[in-house]
Design a protein around this motif. Structure first.
Motif, PDB file in Angstrom:
ATOM      1  N   HIS A  76       0.875  -1.171   0.000  1.00 37.07           N
ATOM      2  CA  HIS A  76       0.000   0.000   0.000  1.00 37.07           C
ATOM      3  C   HIS A  76       0.910   1.219   0.000  1.00 37.07           C
ATOM      4  O   HIS A  76       1.929   1.245   0.695  1.00 37.07           O
ATOM      5  CB  HIS A  76      -0.868  -0.038   1.268  1.00 37.07           C
ATOM      6  CG  HIS A  76      -2.044   0.869   1.268  1.00 37.07           C
ATOM      7  ND1 HIS A  76      -2.932   0.943   2.333  1.00 37.07           N
ATOM      8  CD2 HIS A  76      -2.506   1.764   0.355  1.00 37.07           C
ATOM      9  CE1 HIS A  76      -3.877   1.832   2.076  1.00 37.07           C
ATOM     10  NE2 HIS A  76      -3.632   2.338   0.877  1.00 37.07           N
ATOM     11  N   SER A  78       1.005   5.807  -0.546  1.00 36.17           N
ATOM     12  CA  SER A  78       0.238   7.044  -0.688  1.00 36.17           C
ATOM     13  C   SER A  78       1.182   8.230  -0.775  1.00 36.17           C
ATOM     14  O   SER A  78       2.381   8.137  -0.468  1.00 36.17           O
ATOM     15  CB  SER A  78      -0.719   7.240   0.505  1.00 36.17           C
ATOM     16  OG  SER A  78       0.007   7.513   1.686  1.00 36.17           O
ATOM     17  N   ALA A  86       0.953  12.662   0.006  1.00 36.38           N
ATOM     18  CA  ALA A  86       0.151  13.772   0.516  1.00 36.38           C
ATOM     19  C   ALA A  86       1.052  14.978   0.721  1.00 36.38           C
ATOM     20  O   ALA A  86       2.276  14.842   0.844  1.00 36.38           O
ATOM     21  CB  ALA A  86      -0.537  13.403   1.839  1.00 36.38           C
ATOM     22  N   MET A 109      -4.487  13.725   0.842  1.00 36.15           N
ATOM     23  CA  MET A 109      -4.047  12.328   0.823  1.00 36.15           C
ATOM     24  C   MET A 109      -4.513  11.641  -0.466  1.00 36.15           C
ATOM     25  O   MET A 109      -5.684  11.700  -0.829  1.00 36.15           O
ATOM     26  CB  MET A 109      -4.596  11.583   2.041  1.00 36.15           C
ATOM     27  CG  MET A 109      -4.153  10.132   2.148  1.00 36.15           C
ATOM     28  SD  MET A 109      -2.374   9.937   2.368  1.00 36.15           S
ATOM     29  CE  MET A 109      -2.151  10.644   4.018  1.00 36.15           C
ATOM     30  N   ARG A 110      -3.570  10.999  -1.179  1.00 35.08           N
ATOM     31  CA  ARG A 110      -3.876  10.286  -2.410  1.00 35.08           C
ATOM     32  C   ARG A 110      -3.241   8.903  -2.362  1.00 35.08           C
ATOM     33  O   ARG A 110      -2.077   8.745  -1.993  1.00 35.08           O
ATOM     34  CB  ARG A 110      -3.317  11.036  -3.644  1.00 35.08           C
ATOM     35  CG  ARG A 110      -3.832  12.450  -3.816  1.00 35.08           C
ATOM     36  CD  ARG A 110      -5.274  12.485  -4.271  1.00 35.08           C
ATOM     37  NE  ARG A 110      -5.674  13.838  -4.597  1.00 35.08           N
ATOM     38  CZ  ARG A 110      -6.144  14.729  -3.722  1.00 35.08           C
ATOM     39  NH1 ARG A 110      -6.266  14.376  -2.434  1.00 35.08           N
ATOM     40  NH2 ARG A 110      -6.488  15.947  -4.107  1.00 35.08           N
ATOM     41  N   ARG A 111      -3.995   7.902  -2.801  1.00 32.91           N
ATOM     42  CA  ARG A 111      -3.443   6.553  -2.909  1.00 32.91           C
ATOM     43  C   ARG A 111      -2.585   6.457  -4.171  1.00 32.91           C
ATOM     44  O   ARG A 111      -2.962   6.952  -5.231  1.00 32.91           O
ATOM     45  CB  ARG A 111      -4.554   5.519  -2.968  1.00 32.91           C
ATOM     46  CG  ARG A 111      -4.062   4.078  -3.145  1.00 32.91           C
ATOM     47  CD  ARG A 111      -5.207   3.095  -3.149  1.00 32.91           C
ATOM     48  NE  ARG A 111      -5.936   3.118  -1.879  1.00 32.91           N
ATOM     49  CZ  ARG A 111      -6.994   2.361  -1.622  1.00 32.91           C
ATOM     50  NH1 ARG A 111      -7.464   1.547  -2.561  1.00 32.91           N
ATOM     51  NH2 ARG A 111      -7.586   2.434  -0.448  1.00 32.91           N
ATOM     52  N   GLN A 151      -2.891  -1.674  -6.355  1.00 35.29           N
ATOM     53  CA  GLN A 151      -2.483  -1.074  -5.087  1.00 35.29           C
ATOM     54  C   GLN A 151      -1.147  -1.636  -4.622  1.00 35.29           C
ATOM     55  O   GLN A 151      -0.294  -0.898  -4.130  1.00 35.29           O
ATOM     56  CB  GLN A 151      -3.539  -1.329  -4.007  1.00 35.29           C
ATOM     57  CG  GLN A 151      -3.116  -0.854  -2.618  1.00 35.29           C
ATOM     58  CD  GLN A 151      -4.188  -1.055  -1.580  1.00 35.29           C
ATOM     59  OE1 GLN A 151      -5.276  -0.501  -1.706  1.00 35.29           O
ATOM     60  NE2 GLN A 151      -3.908  -1.855  -0.542  1.00 35.29           N
ATOM     61  N   THR A 184      -1.052   3.720   5.996  1.00 41.18           N
ATOM     62  CA  THR A 184      -0.640   4.396   4.774  1.00 41.18           C
ATOM     63  C   THR A 184      -1.483   5.613   4.457  1.00 41.18           C
ATOM     64  O   THR A 184      -0.966   6.662   4.063  1.00 41.18           O
ATOM     65  CB  THR A 184      -0.695   3.412   3.589  1.00 41.18           C
ATOM     66  OG1 THR A 184       0.030   2.243   3.943  1.00 41.18           O
ATOM     67  CG2 THR A 184      -0.090   4.033   2.346  1.00 41.18           C
ATOM     68  N   GLU A 185      -2.798   5.501   4.573  1.00 41.70           N
ATOM     69  CA  GLU A 185      -3.674   6.613   4.210  1.00 41.70           C
ATOM     70  C   GLU A 185      -4.219   7.347   5.446  1.00 41.70           C
ATOM     71  O   GLU A 185      -5.222   8.052   5.362  1.00 41.70           O
ATOM     72  CB  GLU A 185      -4.813   6.116   3.323  1.00 41.70           C
ATOM     73  CG  GLU A 185      -4.324   5.597   1.974  1.00 41.70           C
ATOM     74  CD  GLU A 185      -5.445   5.309   0.986  1.00 41.70           C
ATOM     75  OE1 GLU A 185      -6.285   6.196   0.767  1.00 41.70           O
ATOM     76  OE2 GLU A 185      -5.467   4.187   0.442  1.00 41.70           O
ATOM     77  N   ASP A 186      -3.517   7.199   6.557  1.00 34.45           N
ATOM     78  CA  ASP A 186      -3.879   7.924   7.769  1.00 34.45           C
ATOM     79  C   ASP A 186      -3.310   9.335   7.680  1.00 34.45           C
ATOM     80  O   ASP A 186      -2.090   9.507   7.697  1.00 34.45           O
ATOM     81  CB  ASP A 186      -3.297   7.193   8.986  1.00 34.45           C
ATOM     82  CG  ASP A 186      -3.686   7.846  10.299  1.00 34.45           C
ATOM     83  OD1 ASP A 186      -4.320   8.924  10.273  1.00 34.45           O
ATOM     84  OD2 ASP A 186      -3.342   7.294  11.361  1.00 34.45           O
TER      85      ASP A 186
END
Length: 477
Positions: free
Chosen positions: A156, A158, A160, A175-177, A184, A240-242
């Motif tokens: 995973h 990301s 940001a 925030m972007r994946r 992913q 990761t996306e926190d």
């Protein structure tokens, strides 16, 4: 009647030929051919480089370059829309830079294997904090597994924009994946690297980016860059996306796996690579303040939409391989990867050779200068201009003696002759003590007699003339 028909036919052919010629001429103009905007020659002749003479003083090359609300560029300066993919243009119809071009905004050369991490960081999330030079509206990153004999699984990832406080917290809504081939997760083979898919994100100039990677399983040794002078972070589990930083704890001042960040910017005019050792890397500067001399140069080039990529490695040599000491492969062998393969590069500034004397114990200055000429030839083969620095003084360092000083002086003599680089920036004269020329001026000394202080790096970054970067005369090697 036959004669009249012949004249009519001839007249029609003349008209057709005229129309075809007009179409060709118009098409060349539309494509930006010749010396028009977007061509290779116009880069050097454009107002970007010639609008105002540079006197080497900070702040004299443009406006303050601060980012406007929402970032993406200096105040009032538009950046790319991000909705065009230059790779999809038909052959012969490449878009000019002003229509959107990928350019490097940050880079760090892989230097070796992180100590005490033989299987990586399984089950952890790594948040690398990096600082941009140029902004844009889309972003992509390069991840490296160069020094591992085993494949690396990234589960995973990301990207940001940082919240501006230098920590692990992302700015709201940024925030972007990241994906890789629209997936992913991605496996990077042993010794390989991967470039992410582009993702739309308004990246401000002169700002922090958070590039976050989750490594769910054990891998091989971690490819990393030490001496980052920038705190990065780690968390347990997949964070990761926190966007919050509460789950993250400060880690070492290193960058793991991440080697490049590119942005899409319709005003981009290319990038300058600074290629060297610890002095380029910024050893001795205050951590988390971005006061390396390439950072000072980036500040001066910001309003001209030029990226600056720092490819310095502490301990690096022109000739010797320092991989085992986490000082990177030789400058000659890594030049292709760390300079020529970077996005949008137009100029390279080289400051390398001190460690050949201090670490490699090289006593023949000709071998060092011949190695530097090798770098210049590699750059010329790609059409890049090369600016080279003299070797700075180290008289108060433990490696100083009559032999090492003699080698440094003879290398500098050859560099100043103009037979090594296209142009010379004399960092030796900038930071040396006028009363003891073999030593760094006390104000500019970080304390070890070798590395500059913040003030020394500022003097170096301000001294490099922007006109030096844009000249056309090549060294006769």
């Amino acid at each position: 009647m036959a004669r009249y028909r012949a004249f009519a036919l001839f007249g029609g052919l003349v008209c057709v030929v005229a129309l075809v010629c007009a179409t060709i001429v118009g098409g060349v103009g539309l494509l930006g051919g010749g010396s028009g905007p977007g061509s290779a020659s116009s880069f050097w002749n454009s107002p970007l480089w010639s609008a105002s003479p540079d006197n080497g003083q900070d702040g004299q090359d443009g406006q303050d370059g601060s980012s406007g609300p929402g970032g993406g560029g200096p105040a009032g300066a538009p950046t790319g829309t991000g909705d065009r993919d230059p790779a999809r243009n038909p052959v012969g119809a490449a878009e000019p830079a002003s229509a959107g071009a990928w350019v490097g905004t940050w880079a760090a050369a892989p230097a070796g294997v992180e100590p005490r991490a033989p299987i990586g960081h399984p089950g952890s999330t790594i948040r690398n904090v990096v600082h941009t030079s140029i902004g844009g509206t889309s972003v992509r990153v390069t991840l490296s597994n160069l020094y591992s004999p085993r494949a690396l699984l990234i589960g995973h990832a990301s990207v940001a924009v940082g919240d501006g406080n230098g920590g692990a917290q992302a700015a709201p809504g940024t925030m972007r994946r990241l994906t890789f081939g629209r997936n992913q997760a991605v496996t990077i083979p042993a010794g390989g690297q991967i470039v992410s898919d582009p993702v739309r994100l308004r990246v401000p100039y002169d700002s922090d980016l958070l590039v976050t990677l989750h490594t769910p399983a054990a891998g091989g040794p971690v490819t990393y860059h030490p001496h980052a002078a920038q705190t990065s972070y780690m968390a347990v589990g997949d964070r990761t996306e926190d966007p919050a930083g509460a789950s993250y704890a400060p880690s070492s001042r290193v960058w793991r796996y991440l080697t490049a960040v590119d942005v899409l910017n319709r005003d981009a005019r290319g990038a300058v690579v600074t290629f060297g050792d610890s002095i380029t890397d910024g050893v001795g500067s205050t951590p988390d303040t971005n006061r390396r001399w390439p950072d000072v140069l980036a500040d001066r080039l910001r309003d001209q939409h030029i990226g600056v990529l720092n490819q310095g490695i502490g301990g690096n040599q022109v000739l010797g391989d320092g991989t085992r000491a986490r000082a990177g492969s030789s400058g000659i062998s890594r030049f292709q990867r760390d300079v020529l393969d970077r996005s949008g590069v137009k100029v390279v500034v080289i400051d390398l050779g001190i460690n050949d004397i201090l670490r490699g114990r090289e006593t023949d200055p000709t071998r060092i200068t011949n190695g530097l000429k090798n770098l210049t030839r590699q750059a010329h083969a790609r059409g890049l201009r090369v600016v080279g620095s003299t070797l700075t003084p180290f008289g108060a360092h433990r490696g100083y003696n009559e032999v090492t000083e003699s080698v440094r002086e003879r290398v500098n003599e050859e560099i100043r002759s103009g037979r090594v680089f296209d142009a010379v920036v004399d960092f030796d004269r900038v930071i040396r003590d006028p009363y003891a020329p073999d030593r760094i001026r006390p104000l500019y000394d970080a304390g070890d007699g070798l590395h500059p202080s913040d003030a020394g790096y500022r003097a170096m970054g301000r001294h490099l003339s922007l006109q030096t970067l844009t000249g056309k005369i090549q060294a006769q090697l």
